[in-house]
Design a protein around this motif. Structure first.
Motif, mmCIF file in Angstrom:
data_model
loop_
_atom_site.group_PDB
_atom_site.id
_atom_site.type_symbol
_atom_site.label_atom_id
_atom_site.label_comp_id
_atom_site.label_asym_id
_atom_site.label_seq_id
_atom_site.Cartn_x
_atom_site.Cartn_y
_atom_site.Cartn_z
ATOM 1 N N THR A 47 0.906 -1.127 -0.038
ATOM 2 C CA THR A 47 0.213 -0.074 0.108
ATOM 3 C C THR A 47 0.704 1.309 -0.075
ATOM 4 N N GLY A 48 2.095 1.211 0.254
ATOM 5 C CA GLY A 48 2.814 2.302 0.538
ATOM 6 C C GLY A 48 2.490 3.172 1.697
ATOM 7 N N GLN A 49 1.932 2.795 2.650
ATOM 8 C CA GLN A 49 1.380 3.371 3.840
ATOM 9 C C GLN A 49 1.334 2.542 5.076
ATOM 10 N N MET A 50 1.228 3.200 6.181
ATOM 11 C CA MET A 50 1.223 2.382 7.552
ATOM 12 C C MET A 50 -0.338 2.298 8.101
ATOM 13 N N GLY A 51 -1.283 2.759 7.285
ATOM 14 C CA GLY A 51 -2.676 2.726 7.968
ATOM 15 C C GLY A 51 -3.327 1.253 7.936
ATOM 16 N N VAL A 52 -3.911 1.060 9.153
ATOM 17 C CA VAL A 52 -4.627 -0.187 9.019
ATOM 18 C C VAL A 52 -6.119 -0.145 9.290
ATOM 19 N N PRO A 53 -6.922 -0.953 8.811
ATOM 20 C CA PRO A 53 -6.713 -2.246 8.353
ATOM 21 C C PRO A 53 -6.308 -2.084 6.747
ATOM 22 N N VAL A 54 -5.394 -3.105 6.366
ATOM 23 C CA VAL A 54 -5.527 -3.323 4.796
ATOM 24 C C VAL A 54 -6.094 -4.981 4.768
ATOM 25 N N ILE A 55 -6.820 -4.907 3.783
ATOM 26 C CA ILE A 55 -7.441 -6.237 3.499
ATOM 27 C C ILE A 55 -7.407 -6.494 2.255
ATOM 28 N N THR A 56 -6.793 -7.919 1.860
ATOM 29 C CA THR A 56 -6.924 -8.292 0.692
ATOM 30 C C THR A 56 -7.810 -9.424 0.585
ATOM 31 N N VAL A 57 -8.488 -9.300 -0.452
ATOM 32 C CA VAL A 57 -9.408 -10.221 -1.092
ATOM 33 C C VAL A 57 -9.044 -10.697 -2.629
ATOM 34 N N GLY A 58 -8.516 -11.864 -2.560
ATOM 35 C CA GLY A 58 -7.850 -12.647 -3.708
ATOM 36 C C GLY A 58 -6.665 -11.493 -3.990
ATOM 37 N N THR A 59 -6.682 -10.789 -5.332
ATOM 38 C CA THR A 59 -5.897 -9.868 -5.575
ATOM 39 C C THR A 59 -6.031 -8.260 -5.487
ATOM 40 N N ASP A 60 -7.441 -8.229 -4.890
ATOM 41 C CA ASP A 60 -7.758 -6.882 -4.683
ATOM 42 C C ASP A 60 -7.202 -6.355 -3.412
ATOM 43 N N ILE A 61 -7.230 -5.130 -3.080
ATOM 44 C CA ILE A 61 -6.678 -4.352 -1.824
ATOM 45 C C ILE A 61 -7.588 -3.348 -1.390
ATOM 46 N N VAL A 62 -8.256 -3.674 -0.179
ATOM 47 C CA VAL A 62 -8.967 -2.544 0.379
ATOM 48 C C VAL A 62 -8.206 -2.065 1.572
ATOM 49 N N VAL A 63 -8.051 -0.676 1.612
ATOM 50 C CA VAL A 63 -7.367 0.115 2.816
ATOM 51 C C VAL A 63 -8.579 0.802 3.584
ATOM 52 N N GLY A 64 -8.580 0.291 4.913
ATOM 53 C CA GLY A 64 -9.653 0.540 5.622
ATOM 54 C C GLY A 64 -10.642 -0.189 5.685
ATOM 55 N N PHE A 65 -11.931 -0.006 6.446
ATOM 56 C CA PHE A 65 -12.832 -0.913 6.514
ATOM 57 C C PHE A 65 -14.013 -0.165 5.608
#
Length: 77
Positions: A47-65
């Motif tokens: 992600t290039g950053q420290m924020g959590v949560p980082v969620i991966t679903v397969g190859t997709d990345i979601v930053v935050g909830f």
């Protein structure tokens, strides 16, 4: 579908995301980036950053909830 969450124990949104997964019977892998430096580095490379949560679903990345985005990626209506 492979679901992974990078989280910290004190993150409110991390807890909300995990509750969402439990409510919808989604199996996931949890990485505590407060303690696991290797996984923290991995998360930062994704992600290039420290924020959590980082969620991966397969190859997709979601930053935050982002419940709407997670439902979409997991195929929920």
């Amino acid at each position: 579908m492979n679901v992974t969450i990078y989280s910290t124990p004190t993150c409110h949104f991390c807890h909300a995301a995990k509750e969402f997964f439990k409510e919808h019977a989604v199996a996931y892998t949890d990485h505590n980036v407060a303690e696991d430096m290797e996984k923290r580095k991995e998360m930062m490379e994704l992600t290039g950053q420290m924020g959590v949560p980082v969620i991966t679903v397969g190859t997709d990345i979601v930053v935050g909830f982002d419940e709407k985005k997670l439902k979409e990626l997991l195929g929920f209506q």
